[in-house]
Write a protein that holds these residues in place. Structure first.
Motif, PDB file in Angstrom:
ATOM      1  N   SER A  73      -6.932  -4.317  -4.322  1.00 36.59           N
ATOM      2  CA  SER A  73      -6.478  -3.647  -3.094  1.00 36.59           C
ATOM      3  C   SER A  73      -6.107  -2.214  -3.454  1.00 36.59           C
ATOM      4  O   SER A  73      -5.979  -1.871  -4.646  1.00 36.59           O
ATOM      5  N   THR A 101       2.835   2.263   0.262  1.00 40.41           N
ATOM      6  CA  THR A 101       3.016   3.057  -0.966  1.00 40.41           C
ATOM      7  C   THR A 101       4.488   3.406  -1.120  1.00 40.41           C
ATOM      8  O   THR A 101       5.061   3.335  -2.218  1.00 40.41           O
ATOM      9  N   GLU A 141      -0.481  12.385  -0.782  1.00 40.43           N
ATOM     10  CA  GLU A 141      -1.442  11.820   0.151  1.00 40.43           C
ATOM     11  C   GLU A 141      -1.883  12.967   1.053  1.00 40.43           C
ATOM     12  O   GLU A 141      -1.048  13.570   1.736  1.00 40.43           O
ATOM     13  N   ASN A 145      -0.632   9.885   5.884  1.00 39.43           N
ATOM     14  CA  ASN A 145      -0.615   8.759   6.813  1.00 39.43           C
ATOM     15  C   ASN A 145       0.819   8.550   7.278  1.00 39.43           C
ATOM     16  O   ASN A 145       1.667   8.235   6.443  1.00 39.43           O
ATOM     17  N   THR A 172      -7.739   8.485   0.466  1.00 44.60           N
ATOM     18  CA  THR A 172      -8.221   7.446   1.386  1.00 44.60           C
ATOM     19  C   THR A 172      -8.667   8.012   2.734  1.00 44.60           C
ATOM     20  O   THR A 172      -9.729   7.663   3.244  1.00 44.60           O
ATOM     21  N   PHE A 173      -7.841   8.885   3.335  1.00 42.02           N
ATOM     22  CA  PHE A 173      -8.170   9.388   4.673  1.00 42.02           C
ATOM     23  C   PHE A 173      -9.396  10.303   4.643  1.00 42.02           C
ATOM     24  O   PHE A 173     -10.149  10.368   5.595  1.00 42.02           O
ATOM     25  N   SER A 192      -7.759   3.464  -1.037  1.00 37.47           N
ATOM     26  CA  SER A 192      -7.849   2.146  -0.456  1.00 37.47           C
ATOM     27  C   SER A 192      -9.304   2.038  -0.009  1.00 37.47           C
ATOM     28  O   SER A 192      -9.699   2.619   1.009  1.00 37.47           O
ATOM     29  N   THR A 194     -10.611  -0.426   1.150  1.00 33.54           N
ATOM     30  CA  THR A 194     -10.551  -1.220   2.381  1.00 33.54           C
ATOM     31  C   THR A 194     -10.981  -0.386   3.582  1.00 33.54           C
ATOM     32  O   THR A 194     -11.448  -0.921   4.579  1.00 33.54           O
ATOM     33  N   LYS A 195     -10.792   0.920   3.484  1.00 39.90           N
ATOM     34  CA  LYS A 195     -10.952   1.819   4.642  1.00 39.90           C
ATOM     35  C   LYS A 195     -12.390   2.359   4.715  1.00 39.90           C
ATOM     36  O   LYS A 195     -13.311   1.599   4.840  1.00 39.90           O
ATOM     37  N   VAL A 204     -10.871  -6.056   1.475  1.00 36.86           N
ATOM     38  CA  VAL A 204      -9.677  -5.353   0.972  1.00 36.86           C
ATOM     39  C   VAL A 204      -9.953  -4.980  -0.483  1.00 36.86           C
ATOM     40  O   VAL A 204     -10.305  -5.848  -1.288  1.00 36.86           O
ATOM     41  N   THR A 339       2.420  -0.146  10.529  1.00 37.90           N
ATOM     42  CA  THR A 339       2.124   0.310   9.151  1.00 37.90           C
ATOM     43  C   THR A 339       3.293   0.971   8.429  1.00 37.90           C
ATOM     44  O   THR A 339       3.311   1.034   7.211  1.00 37.90           O
ATOM     45  N   ARG A 359      -1.330   6.144  16.314  1.00 33.00           N
ATOM     46  CA  ARG A 359      -2.325   6.612  15.348  1.00 33.00           C
ATOM     47  C   ARG A 359      -3.690   6.008  15.681  1.00 33.00           C
ATOM     48  O   ARG A 359      -3.783   4.797  15.917  1.00 33.00           O
TER      49      ARG A 359
END
Ligand code: P1T
Length: 382
Positions: A73, A101, A141, A145, A172-173, A192, A194-195, A204, A339, A359
């Motif tokens: 993950s 996180t 980050e 997020n 990730t974003f 991640s 997963t995204k 995941v 989240t 979001r």
């Protein structure tokens, strides 16, 4: 090789045994050895699995990295990075951060002995002021997020290195298609998977990408010694996902900009957080360090509590109310109760994660349908 070509071909060679054009899913936990220690490079699937190896090769190429490691993950990947540190070490982390996180740092690594400060990493002066003699790592980050804050990667890398610390960027974003932190001298990139890397909300997974061989050796050791590895089916799904990463990111970004522009003019919307809008405080920085502003955006409506949004959720027909992001379908999330619920309320409010903050993970559907869906749902908020 250009991006679209690389995304399709990275990590995938026709299978030497059969010619299969897609890497087979090696459903095996172990591998026959001719004699003890004499094998074809594979001993046990926690340590190595050919499907996972193909994915790691692909992820390294996409991020422009010497190495990539896949984890079970995103948080397992983050956990491995933090295990590079020792009790007493100090970490400076972005104040606006995925709730999980934040929880990992506060509830797992602080009791273990790390010291953590959460600061505004969009401003290098704030980061500089937070340095201590024991600071070993800066965790950023960007975009963040859920507030889509953009931090200057190159400046933070310079600062961290001048103080003997590592810069870790959660990409990730943005994804490697939109942003290349290693080229801006970051030391480790966290994802991640997963995204957007997976891209279809069916897996995941986490990943780390980096250039430094010494750090890679330590992280490869941790990947095997701790054992938080993805299975071969998951590796296959992400390997398939990344083939369309640039196509998807272009469409996510195009749709998100249209929606951000729509929301910015809507009378019930008090704020829009999207790095592609001229009104975003780091619009120019985003333009400079990202190819496109991406598919994530947040906005605020004036409500005193989540209960006042009941009619809004009920009216949505295309956006699904769910955690996570980065899939082809559009999702909506209420950070304060979903989240980012693990961040104490007072701190959430100070950051701007209010009861009216919503979001969006903007999917690849037709943007007119998405706008119509939001317009209709917004009309249900009194
Ligand atoms: O869920 P997992 O694969 O463990 O990844 C954790 C993670 C790490 N970094 C960022 C920026 C993230 O957004 C996430 C996971 N985020 C969500 C589930 C979410 O809805 O925001």
């Amino acid at each position: 090789m250009k991006w679209h070509t690389l995304a399709v071909h990275a990590g995938t060679e026709p299978d030497p045994l059969t010619g299969a054009v897609m890497v087979p899913v090696y459903f095996t936990s172990t591998y026959a050895q001719e004699a003890p220690g004499v094998h074809k490079g594979y001993e046990y699937s926690r340590t190595h699995n050919p499907t996972r190896t193909a994915l790691e090769v692909a992820l390294a190429q996409l991020e422009g990295a010497a190495y990539a490691l896949a984890f079970s993950s995103g948080l397992a990947a983050s956990d491995a990075v933090l295990r590079l540190l020792a009790p007493g070490d100090h970490v400076i982390a972005s104040r606006d951060l995925y709730g999980g996180t934040y929880r990992l740092l506060r509830r797992v690594f602080e009791p273990w002995g790390l010291q953590v400060d959460f600061v505004d990493t969009t401003d290098p002066a704030c980061v500089e002021a937070a340095f201590r003699p024991t600071t070993r790592l800066v965790w950023v980050e960007t975009p963040s997020n859920p507030l889509l804050q953009v931090s200057p990667i190159a400046a933070l890398a310079d600062l961290a290195h001048s103080r003997g610390a590592l810069l870790v960027v959660d990409n990730t974003f943005a994804t490697p298609y939109l942003q290349r932190p290693l080229e801006m001298e970051a030391d480790i990139v966290v994802h991640s998977a997963t995204k957007y890397l997976g891209g279809h909300s069916d897996v995941v997974m986490g990943a780390l990408m980096l250039n430094r061989a010494d750090l890679h050796d330590k992280l490869r050791f941790l990947q095997n010694a701790v054992g938080a590895v993805p299975g071969p089916m998951d590796a296959f799904l992400v390997l398939r996902g990344v083939k369309t990463l640039p196509l998807r990111m272009q469409k996510h970004s195009e749709n998100a900009l249209k929606i951000a522009e729509f929301l910015a003019t809507h009378p019930k919307v008090t704020k829009v957080y999207y790095p592609g809008l001229l009104t975003h405080p780091q619009y120019l920085l985003a333009k400079q360090q990202m190819r496109l502003p991406g598919g994530m955006l947040s906005f605020e409506v004036k409500v005193a509590s989540v209960e006042e949004l009941e009619g809004f959720w009920r009216a949505l027909q295309i956006f699904t109310l769910a955690e996570s992001l980065g899939g082809v379908e559009s999702l909506i999330n209420h950070p304060a109760t979903m989240t980012h619920a693990s961040i104490p309320e007072e701190q959430r409010l100070a950051l701007g994660i209010t009861p009216g903050l919503l979001r969006l993970s903007v999917g690849v559907e037709d943007p007119d349908d998405l706008i119509e869906d939001l317009k209709n749902a917004l009309s249900k908020i009194s």
